[in-house]
Design a protein around this motif. Structure first.
Motif, PDB file in Angstrom:
ATOM      1  N   LEU A 185       0.860  -1.189   0.000  1.00 36.57           N
ATOM      2  CA  LEU A 185       0.000   0.000   0.000  1.00 36.57           C
ATOM      3  C   LEU A 185       0.890   1.229   0.000  1.00 36.57           C
ATOM      4  O   LEU A 185       1.737   1.381   0.887  1.00 36.57           O
ATOM      5  N   GLY A 186       0.700   2.112  -0.983  1.00 34.48           N
ATOM      6  CA  GLY A 186       1.520   3.316  -1.079  1.00 34.48           C
ATOM      7  C   GLY A 186       2.623   3.101  -2.093  1.00 34.48           C
ATOM      8  O   GLY A 186       3.477   2.227  -1.918  1.00 34.48           O
ATOM      9  N   LEU A 187       2.563   3.887  -3.161  1.00 30.50           N
ATOM     10  CA  LEU A 187       3.552   3.713  -4.237  1.00 30.50           C
ATOM     11  C   LEU A 187       4.249   5.034  -4.542  1.00 30.50           C
ATOM     12  O   LEU A 187       4.369   5.453  -5.690  1.00 30.50           O
ATOM     13  N   GLY A 188       4.685   5.702  -3.465  1.00 35.56           N
ATOM     14  CA  GLY A 188       5.582   6.831  -3.656  1.00 35.56           C
ATOM     15  C   GLY A 188       6.940   6.262  -4.054  1.00 35.56           C
ATOM     16  O   GLY A 188       7.059   5.090  -4.439  1.00 35.56           O
ATOM     17  N   ALA A 189       7.984   7.084  -3.920  1.00 36.21           N
ATOM     18  CA  ALA A 189       9.324   6.617  -4.306  1.00 36.21           C
ATOM     19  C   ALA A 189       9.685   5.334  -3.562  1.00 36.21           C
ATOM     20  O   ALA A 189      10.185   4.365  -4.157  1.00 36.21           O
ATOM     21  N   MET A 190       9.403   5.302  -2.254  1.00 40.60           N
ATOM     22  CA  MET A 190       9.821   4.140  -1.464  1.00 40.60           C
ATOM     23  C   MET A 190       8.893   2.941  -1.675  1.00 40.60           C
ATOM     24  O   MET A 190       9.355   1.818  -1.872  1.00 40.60           O
ATOM     25  N   GLY A 191       7.582   3.166  -1.645  1.00 38.33           N
ATOM     26  CA  GLY A 191       6.650   2.058  -1.857  1.00 38.33           C
ATOM     27  C   GLY A 191       6.876   1.398  -3.207  1.00 38.33           C
ATOM     28  O   GLY A 191       6.837   0.160  -3.320  1.00 38.33           O
ATOM     29  N   SER A 192       7.139   2.197  -4.232  1.00 42.46           N
ATOM     30  CA  SER A 192       7.398   1.634  -5.566  1.00 42.46           C
ATOM     31  C   SER A 192       8.662   0.786  -5.544  1.00 42.46           C
ATOM     32  O   SER A 192       8.710  -0.293  -6.160  1.00 42.46           O
ATOM     33  N   ALA A 193       9.682   1.264  -4.848  1.00 39.01           N
ATOM     34  CA  ALA A 193      10.937   0.490  -4.768  1.00 39.01           C
ATOM     35  C   ALA A 193      10.694  -0.839  -4.039  1.00 39.01           C
ATOM     36  O   ALA A 193      11.217  -1.892  -4.444  1.00 39.01           O
ATOM     37  N   LEU A 194       9.876  -0.796  -2.987  1.00 31.97           N
ATOM     38  CA  LEU A 194       9.584  -2.033  -2.240  1.00 31.97           C
ATOM     39  C   LEU A 194       8.845  -3.030  -3.136  1.00 31.97           C
ATOM     40  O   LEU A 194       9.214  -4.214  -3.222  1.00 31.97           O
ATOM     41  N   ILE A 237       3.028  -1.354   4.177  1.00 31.20           N
ATOM     42  CA  ILE A 237       2.511  -0.007   3.910  1.00 31.20           C
ATOM     43  C   ILE A 237       3.634   1.001   4.117  1.00 31.20           C
ATOM     44  O   ILE A 237       4.364   0.941   5.111  1.00 31.20           O
ATOM     45  N   CYS A 238       3.800   1.903   3.136  1.00 25.04           N
ATOM     46  CA  CYS A 238       4.852   2.917   3.230  1.00 25.04           C
ATOM     47  C   CYS A 238       4.341   4.180   2.550  1.00 25.04           C
ATOM     48  O   CYS A 238       4.336   4.282   1.318  1.00 25.04           O
ATOM     49  N   VAL A 239       3.868   5.105   3.359  1.00 21.35           N
ATOM     50  CA  VAL A 239       3.345   6.367   2.826  1.00 21.35           C
ATOM     51  C   VAL A 239       3.970   7.538   3.580  1.00 21.35           C
ATOM     52  O   VAL A 239       4.881   7.346   4.383  1.00 21.35           O
ATOM     53  N   LEU A 240       3.454   8.721   3.318  1.00 20.31           N
ATOM     54  CA  LEU A 240       4.100   9.927   3.835  1.00 20.31           C
ATOM     55  C   LEU A 240       4.223   9.956   5.361  1.00 20.31           C
ATOM     56  O   LEU A 240       5.286  10.240   5.904  1.00 20.31           O
ATOM     57  N   ASP A 241       3.130   9.675   6.043  1.00 22.97           N
ATOM     58  CA  ASP A 241       3.148   9.749   7.511  1.00 22.97           C
ATOM     59  C   ASP A 241       2.069   8.834   8.103  1.00 22.97           C
ATOM     60  O   ASP A 241       1.285   8.228   7.372  1.00 22.97           O
ATOM     61  N   ASN A 299       4.460  -1.865   8.755  1.00 22.32           N
ATOM     62  CA  ASN A 299       4.389  -0.437   8.461  1.00 22.32           C
ATOM     63  C   ASN A 299       5.792   0.155   8.413  1.00 22.32           C
ATOM     64  O   ASN A 299       6.492   0.217   9.414  1.00 22.32           O
ATOM     65  N   LEU A 300       6.200   0.598   7.214  1.00 24.34           N
ATOM     66  CA  LEU A 300       7.560   1.107   7.021  1.00 24.34           C
ATOM     67  C   LEU A 300       7.586   2.629   6.873  1.00 24.34           C
ATOM     68  O   LEU A 300       8.543   3.200   6.369  1.00 24.34           O
TER      69      LEU A 300
END
Ligand code: FVH
Length: 293
Positions: free
Chosen positions: A7-16, A63-67, A89-90
């Motif tokens: 869940l969450g595909l910002g820079a980090m979520g996409s990399a995961l 899950i890795c999102v902004l906050d 939760n990362l």
């Protein structure tokens, strides 16, 4: 349900998600802005249109999102799907955030791991990558091999605040270094110097200084602060010059004033003859006034 949900595909979520898919896992992805999942879907990830749909597909959910506010907003959309899942939760947050989310997800029947990623997105899955975990020990041992794909998986213990505090400590060290470097760059520019020309010497100085940290750590842990060749009184005077000299050069002193103030406090407290390690207790607020937020 053998896949993994991200869940969450910002820079980090996409990399995961990319790294897990690259290791052969079936990855389901969801992101608030749908378009951000296009690239992953084109490479074989399964798109979930809703959070409940995403959670329902896998026992293991990262899950890795902004906050943490975003984490809570997302998971609240699927609170009835949390039972029986492992939530990893990362997202970066405070110890209070981690404690609260651990308690909430656990009450809803999930196993909770709080994590901290210690590298930038480009390094996820590479040799240099490490990720800290804490929380449910059974969930960690069950998923440690899968999580190791992202980087060395380091389990700190059951207490849900362990990873958050460790990550904030690392960030403190990192931002402290960058704050000093920004001041250095502004000072150099105020004198018409090219920052690129001087930076190699700054890098060398920082390497020498950081090599002293293990000795500083031993002093902090033992509470025995020696009288060094570079004492706090001398450094307080030098820092006063960094503050005053910056202002004379038209450079802001907001980054350096707090560190000067701390050394001033140290000298006033009679720690002027000692090493920098003696300053740590000055930062320690008594337990009775700890903030919980
Ligand atoms: N990038 C890094 O270098 C560091 C390395 C160490 C770990 N951090 C932490 O990882 C978290 C995510 O960071 P990120 O780099 O992926 O951040 P962004 O690229 O800005 O993506 C943000 C994602 O968060 C989503 N989001 C934000 N608010 C909400 C919300 N209210 N509801 C749902 N999702 C939300 C955002 O979605 P969208 O804007 O694309 O719709 C992105 O997926 C972070 O804690 C770092 O400290 C990264």
């Amino acid at each position: 349900m053998n896949g993994i949900t991200v869940l969450g595909l910002g820079a980090m979520g996409s990399a995961l998600a990319t790294t897990l898919a690259g290791a052969g896992h079936e990855v389901s992805v969801w992101n608030r802005s749908r378009a951000r999942s296009d690239a992953l879907v084109a490479r074989g990830a399964r798109r979930a249109e809703t959070v409940p749909d995403a959670l329902s597909r896998s026992e293991l959910c990262l899950i890795c999102v902004l906050d943490y506010a975003a984490v809570r907003e997302i998971l609240t959309q699927a609170s009835s799907e949390l039972r029986g899942r492992t939530i990893v939760n990362l997202t970066n947050g405070t110890p209070a955030d981690a404690r609260e989310l651990s308690s909430w997800t656990t009450k809803l029947g999930a196993r909770y791991l709080d994590g901290a990623i210690l590298v930038t997105p480009e390094l996820v899955g590479r040799e240099a990558s490490s990720v800290l975990y804490c929380g449910d020990a059974g969930a960690f041992s069950e998923h440690a091999a899968t999580l190791s794909v992202l980087g060395k998986a380091i389990y700190l213990g059951e207490e849900p605040t362990l990873a958050a505090v460790r990550e904030l400590a690392f960030l403190s060290a990192m931002f402290g270094m960058f704050a000093g470097y920004l001041q250095a760059a502004a000072l150099l520019r105020s004198q018409g110097e090219r920052v690129t020309e001087v930076t190699p010497a700054i890098v060398a100085l920082l390497a020498e200084m950081s090599a002293l940290l293990p000795e500083t750590a031993a002093q902090i842990d033992s509470g025995v602060y020696p009288a060094p060749s570079s004492n706090n009184r001398m450094m307080q005077r030098a820092l006063a010059n960094v503050v005053g000299g910056s202002e004379q050069q038209g450079v802001g002193s907001e980054l350096v004033r707090p560190i000067h103030a701390l050394f001033e406090r140290a000298v006033e407290a009679g720690l002027g003859d000692l090493d920098i390690s003696a300053l740590v207790p000055l930062l320690e607020v008594p337990e009775s006034v700890h903030s919980t937020s």
